[in-house]
Motif scaffolding. Structure first.
Motif, PDB file in Angstrom:
ATOM      1  N   PHE A 141       0.832  -1.201   0.000  1.00 44.01           N
ATOM      2  CA  PHE A 141       0.000   0.000   0.000  1.00 44.01           C
ATOM      3  C   PHE A 141       0.873   1.259   0.000  1.00 44.01           C
ATOM      4  O   PHE A 141       0.588   2.227  -0.714  1.00 44.01           O
ATOM      5  N   GLY A 142       1.947   1.221   0.794  1.00 43.20           N
ATOM      6  CA  GLY A 142       2.835   2.379   0.908  1.00 43.20           C
ATOM      7  C   GLY A 142       3.495   2.745  -0.402  1.00 43.20           C
ATOM      8  O   GLY A 142       3.657   3.930  -0.718  1.00 43.20           O
ATOM      9  N   VAL A 143       3.878   1.748  -1.194  1.00 39.47           N
ATOM     10  CA  VAL A 143       4.511   1.989  -2.497  1.00 39.47           C
ATOM     11  C   VAL A 143       3.538   2.700  -3.436  1.00 39.47           C
ATOM     12  O   VAL A 143       3.881   3.697  -4.080  1.00 39.47           O
ATOM     13  N   ALA A 144       2.313   2.189  -3.526  1.00 37.62           N
ATOM     14  CA  ALA A 144       1.300   2.810  -4.393  1.00 37.62           C
ATOM     15  C   ALA A 144       0.974   4.223  -3.926  1.00 37.62           C
ATOM     16  O   ALA A 144       0.808   5.141  -4.735  1.00 37.62           O
ATOM     17  N   GLU A 145       0.901   4.405  -2.615  1.00 34.83           N
ATOM     18  CA  GLU A 145       0.578   5.718  -2.072  1.00 34.83           C
ATOM     19  C   GLU A 145       1.697   6.715  -2.335  1.00 34.83           C
ATOM     20  O   GLU A 145       1.443   7.904  -2.597  1.00 34.83           O
ATOM     21  N   ARG A 146       2.957   6.264  -2.286  1.00 32.78           N
ATOM     22  CA  ARG A 146       4.084   7.145  -2.586  1.00 32.78           C
ATOM     23  C   ARG A 146       4.014   7.643  -4.032  1.00 32.78           C
ATOM     24  O   ARG A 146       4.307   8.807  -4.317  1.00 32.78           O
ATOM     25  N   LEU A 147       3.656   6.752  -4.947  1.00 31.09           N
ATOM     26  CA  LEU A 147       3.533   7.141  -6.351  1.00 31.09           C
ATOM     27  C   LEU A 147       2.359   8.102  -6.544  1.00 31.09           C
ATOM     28  O   LEU A 147       2.438   9.034  -7.344  1.00 31.09           O
ATOM     29  N   PHE A 148       1.284   7.858  -5.810  1.00 35.44           N
ATOM     30  CA  PHE A 148       0.137   8.777  -5.833  1.00 35.44           C
ATOM     31  C   PHE A 148       0.570  10.163  -5.346  1.00 35.44           C
ATOM     32  O   PHE A 148       0.194  11.191  -5.931  1.00 35.44           O
ATOM     33  N   THR A 149       1.385  10.192  -4.295  1.00 39.59           N
ATOM     34  CA  THR A 149       1.912  11.458  -3.783  1.00 39.59           C
ATOM     35  C   THR A 149       2.752  12.164  -4.836  1.00 39.59           C
ATOM     36  O   THR A 149       2.669  13.387  -5.000  1.00 39.59           O
ATOM     37  N   ALA A 150       3.557  11.377  -5.572  1.00 39.98           N
ATOM     38  CA  ALA A 150       4.379  11.948  -6.635  1.00 39.98           C
ATOM     39  C   ALA A 150       3.515  12.561  -7.735  1.00 39.98           C
ATOM     40  O   ALA A 150       3.847  13.611  -8.292  1.00 39.98           O
ATOM     41  N   MET A 151       2.400  11.913  -8.033  1.00 42.23           N
ATOM     42  CA  MET A 151       1.481  12.410  -9.067  1.00 42.23           C
ATOM     43  C   MET A 151       0.858  13.750  -8.678  1.00 42.23           C
ATOM     44  O   MET A 151       0.601  14.601  -9.529  1.00 42.23           O
ATOM     45  N   THR A 152       0.594  13.928  -7.409  1.00 47.20           N
ATOM     46  CA  THR A 152      -0.157  15.103  -6.947  1.00 47.20           C
ATOM     47  C   THR A 152       0.705  16.114  -6.194  1.00 47.20           C
ATOM     48  O   THR A 152       0.174  17.077  -5.629  1.00 47.20           O
ATOM     49  N   VAL A 153       2.013  15.920  -6.202  1.00 46.24           N
ATOM     50  CA  VAL A 153       2.905  16.719  -5.354  1.00 46.24           C
ATOM     51  C   VAL A 153       2.897  18.199  -5.719  1.00 46.24           C
ATOM     52  O   VAL A 153       3.053  19.063  -4.853  1.00 46.24           O
ATOM     53  N   ILE A 154       2.683  18.527  -6.977  1.00 47.66           N
ATOM     54  CA  ILE A 154       2.771  19.927  -7.401  1.00 47.66           C
ATOM     55  C   ILE A 154       1.611  20.767  -6.903  1.00 47.66           C
ATOM     56  O   ILE A 154       1.715  21.984  -6.746  1.00 47.66           O
ATOM     57  N   TYR A 155       0.475  20.141  -6.611  1.00 50.32           N
ATOM     58  CA  TYR A 155      -0.741  20.900  -6.300  1.00 50.32           C
ATOM     59  C   TYR A 155      -0.741  21.478  -4.891  1.00 50.32           C
ATOM     60  O   TYR A 155      -1.336  22.528  -4.647  1.00 50.32           O
ATOM     61  N   SER A 156      -0.089  20.815  -3.972  1.00 45.86           N
ATOM     62  CA  SER A 156      -0.023  21.325  -2.604  1.00 45.86           C
ATOM     63  C   SER A 156       0.746  22.646  -2.520  1.00 45.86           C
ATOM     64  O   SER A 156       0.242  23.609  -1.931  1.00 45.86           O
ATOM     65  N   PRO A 157       1.964  22.751  -3.120  1.00 43.75           N
ATOM     66  CA  PRO A 157       2.656  24.045  -3.072  1.00 43.75           C
ATOM     67  C   PRO A 157       1.919  25.138  -3.835  1.00 43.75           C
ATOM     68  O   PRO A 157       1.945  26.304  -3.441  1.00 43.75           O
ATOM     69  N   LEU A 158       1.263  24.761  -4.922  1.00 49.78           N
ATOM     70  CA  LEU A 158       0.497  25.746  -5.683  1.00 49.78           C
ATOM     71  C   LEU A 158      -0.665  26.272  -4.837  1.00 49.78           C
ATOM     72  O   LEU A 158      -0.917  27.478  -4.770  1.00 49.78           O
ATOM     73  N   SER A 159      -1.349  25.362  -4.168  1.00 52.61           N
ATOM     74  CA  SER A 159      -2.456  25.736  -3.285  1.00 52.61           C
ATOM     75  C   SER A 159      -1.967  26.602  -2.131  1.00 52.61           C
ATOM     76  O   SER A 159      -2.590  27.615  -1.783  1.00 52.61           O
ATOM     77  N   ASP A 160      -0.824  26.206  -1.539  1.00 49.76           N
ATOM     78  CA  ASP A 160      -0.270  26.962  -0.411  1.00 49.76           C
ATOM     79  C   ASP A 160       0.193  28.352  -0.834  1.00 49.76           C
ATOM     80  O   ASP A 160       0.088  29.313  -0.062  1.00 49.76           O
ATOM     81  N   ALA A 161       0.731  28.472  -2.048  1.00 53.25           N
ATOM     82  CA  ALA A 161       1.206  29.765  -2.536  1.00 53.25           C
ATOM     83  C   ALA A 161       0.045  30.699  -2.832  1.00 53.25           C
ATOM     84  O   ALA A 161       0.129  31.911  -2.597  1.00 53.25           O
ATOM     85  N   ILE A 162      -1.049  30.152  -3.335  1.00 52.13           N
ATOM     86  CA  ILE A 162      -2.223  30.962  -3.672  1.00 52.13           C
ATOM     87  C   ILE A 162      -2.910  31.500  -2.417  1.00 52.13           C
ATOM     88  O   ILE A 162      -3.420  32.621  -2.416  1.00 52.13           O
ATOM     89  N   TYR A 163      -2.912  30.698  -1.363  1.00 47.00           N
ATOM     90  CA  TYR A 163      -3.713  31.020  -0.164  1.00 47.00           C
ATOM     91  C   TYR A 163      -3.436  32.415   0.412  1.00 47.00           C
ATOM     92  O   TYR A 163      -4.356  33.248   0.496  1.00 47.00           O
ATOM     93  N   PRO A 164      -2.185  32.743   0.826  1.00 49.61           N
ATOM     94  CA  PRO A 164      -1.968  34.094   1.379  1.00 49.61           C
ATOM     95  C   PRO A 164      -2.219  35.189   0.348  1.00 49.61           C
ATOM     96  O   PRO A 164      -2.644  36.292   0.700  1.00 49.61           O
ATOM     97  N   TYR A 165      -1.956  34.891  -0.933  1.00 44.29           N
ATOM     98  CA  TYR A 165      -2.216  35.863  -2.003  1.00 44.29           C
ATOM     99  C   TYR A 165      -3.712  36.140  -2.129  1.00 44.29           C
ATOM    100  O   TYR A 165      -4.142  37.289  -2.227  1.00 44.29           O
ATOM    101  N   MET A 166      -4.526  35.075  -2.092  1.00 43.35           N
ATOM    102  CA  MET A 166      -5.973  35.218  -2.218  1.00 43.35           C
ATOM    103  C   MET A 166      -6.575  35.900  -0.987  1.00 43.35           C
ATOM    104  O   MET A 166      -7.566  36.616  -1.090  1.00 43.35           O
ATOM    105  N   VAL A 167      -5.975  35.670   0.179  1.00 41.15           N
ATOM    106  CA  VAL A 167      -6.442  36.344   1.393  1.00 41.15           C
ATOM    107  C   VAL A 167      -6.360  37.862   1.210  1.00 41.15           C
ATOM    108  O   VAL A 167      -7.271  38.605   1.598  1.00 41.15           O
ATOM    109  N   LYS A 168      -5.287  38.329   0.569  1.00 44.15           N
ATOM    110  CA  LYS A 168      -5.079  39.764   0.400  1.00 44.15           C
ATOM    111  C   LYS A 168      -5.786  40.323  -0.825  1.00 44.15           C
ATOM    112  O   LYS A 168      -6.428  41.359  -0.777  1.00 44.15           O
ATOM    113  N   LYS A 169      -5.688  39.618  -1.980  1.00 46.24           N
ATOM    114  CA  LYS A 169      -6.151  40.191  -3.247  1.00 46.24           C
ATOM    115  C   LYS A 169      -7.516  39.694  -3.716  1.00 46.24           C
ATOM    116  O   LYS A 169      -8.193  40.375  -4.481  1.00 46.24           O
TER     117      LYS A 169
END
Length: 417
Positions: free
Chosen positions: A252-280
């Protein structure tokens, strides 16, 4: 000109957060094929279970500060006294939360036989929780200066990667892997505090009780949200290992790690947008980013479904073939979890609709745990992912209701103007 500056900051923080996530994913991925081959499925499953529990304990120690404090710092970044008060209050709270987390770990490793057999590995892994607790990611994120956290993680994770190849040579040495993880995380925490002092001039002092209470109050709803998410995400490997054994925890851990790799870019994008959206509160920019992310996610999922067997065999070697089939299930999960993430805090949270973002995961968690109790006796790794898909559908549905209300209010506001 001001808007251009904001967008420039947004891009810089996204790149920094993307690099941070890349470092957190790629460097462990350098060691992952080595560990899965050297340790074997069952011993790797122990490592997976250790990390899973530490991530859950990290949610307790974080107590939602990565969301509440990011917002507070973003709003008060020019008030040095307020920033110092927030910083000091949160660190004091985290010391007590670390003590509580250690007590929980002690109880778990004494009451659960499968954990008691590798008790030392779990306590050596506790350094992961300590390192994450003392790393003020929320401070750098709220200040929109994420490059320092990126540098810190690059240094610490590089050290961890080197130590794995130097010290882990046989399957029996799996118990030392959590210790090496801990060294990397603690080093990251110490370096991040140094950069916080050098860059922002923050200083620690004993906060007043009213300031500590205020931070706890501000973050409590976020904690419920994060704890709920952890119950149906971070705890999966632990539950699989507990019910099905350490072998299936590894699969299960191996499959989940690959799933994390597939979706890894969206978390930083979401985190970067958040403080920006709070202000703008820039809905046009949000829509562009959202649509681009959905299209990219769909393409990645299609490619992964087609080549799942080749990907698993290439990265992890023999013995993990069942992970390839499981990975296809995770692709369907990715199609749901990515839009749910984007319409959460970056959109609903920024516009004052936090209750939909928070309560969506609380409701989903209650339903998830209830169903899990009923299916525990005939649980499989596949039914676990199917349950996760169902849970995320609930999250997405509740958040979509909030988005509809948000856009209706926004439309009414525009008509009045």
């Amino acid at each position: 000109m001001k808007l251009v500056t904001f967008k420039h900051v947004l891009v810089k923080n996204f790149l920094a957060l993307s690099t941070l996530q890349g470092v957190n994913l790629i460097l462990p991925f350098v060691t992952l094929p080595y560990l899965t081959r050297v340790l074997g499925v069952s011993n790797y499953g122990v490592v997976v279970m250790v990390y899973s529990i530490m991530q859950f304990l990290n949610v307790i120690c974080d107590y939602g500060f990565n969301l509440s404090a990011t917002k507070d710092i973003s709003l008060h970044r020019n008030d040095k006294l307020k920033v110092n008060t927030i910083f000091s209050s949160i660190l004091i709270i985290k010391v007590f939360l670390l003590i509580i987390s250690l007590a929980i770990l002690l109880i778990l490793t004494n009451l659960i036989p499968v954990l008691a057999g590798n008790r030392l590995a779990y306590f050596w892994g506790f350094g992961i929780v300590v390192g994450q607790a003392i790393t003020p990611t929320w401070l750098f994120q709220g200040m929109e200066k994420m490059k320092y956290i990126t540098i810190v993680n690059l240094v610490s994770k590089s050290l961890f990667t080197l130590l794995i190849f130097v010290f882990i040579k046989h399957s029996s040495e799996f118990i030392f892997v959590p210790l090496l993880y801990s060294i990397g995380f603690v080093l990251a925490g110490v370096l991040s505090l140094f950069f916080a002092y050098k860059e922002f001039g923050v200083s620690f002092y004993l906060s007043k009780w009213k300031d500590i209470k205020e931070e706890l109050k501000n973050s409590t709803q976020y904690f419920y949200s994060r704890a709920s998410v952890a119950l149906y995400t971070s705890s999966n490997n632990f539950i699989v290992g507990l019910v099905l054994g350490e072998f299936y925890a590894g699969i299960f851990g191996v499959a989940e790690r690959l799933f994390t790799a597939m979706t890894v870019i969206y978390s930083p994008l979401s985190d970067a947008i958040y403080p920006y959206m709070v202000k703008k509160k820039d809905l046009k920019l949000f829509k562009k980013i959202f649509i681009s992310a959905m299209v990219f996610n769909l393409l990645v999922c299609l490619i992964t479904v087609i080549f799942s067997s080749e990907i698993v065999n290439f990265v992890f070697g023999e013995g993990y073939q069942e992970s390839a089939m499981l990975l296809k299930y995770f692709c369907f999960l990715a199609l749901i979890i990515v839009p749910a993430t984007f319409i959460g805090y970056p959109l609903l949270g920024a516009f004052g609709f936090e209750k939909y973002a928070n309560y969506s995961v609380v409701v989903a968690c209650i339903i998830h745990v209830t169903i899990l109790i009923f299916i525990a006796s005939f649980l499989t790794i596949y039914s676990m992912v199917l349950l996760l898909i169902f849970t995320q559908v609930i999250v997405l549905s509740i958040r979509s209701v909030g988005v509809i209300k948000l856009f209706k209010l926004n439309l009414l506001g525009n008509k009045k103007n």
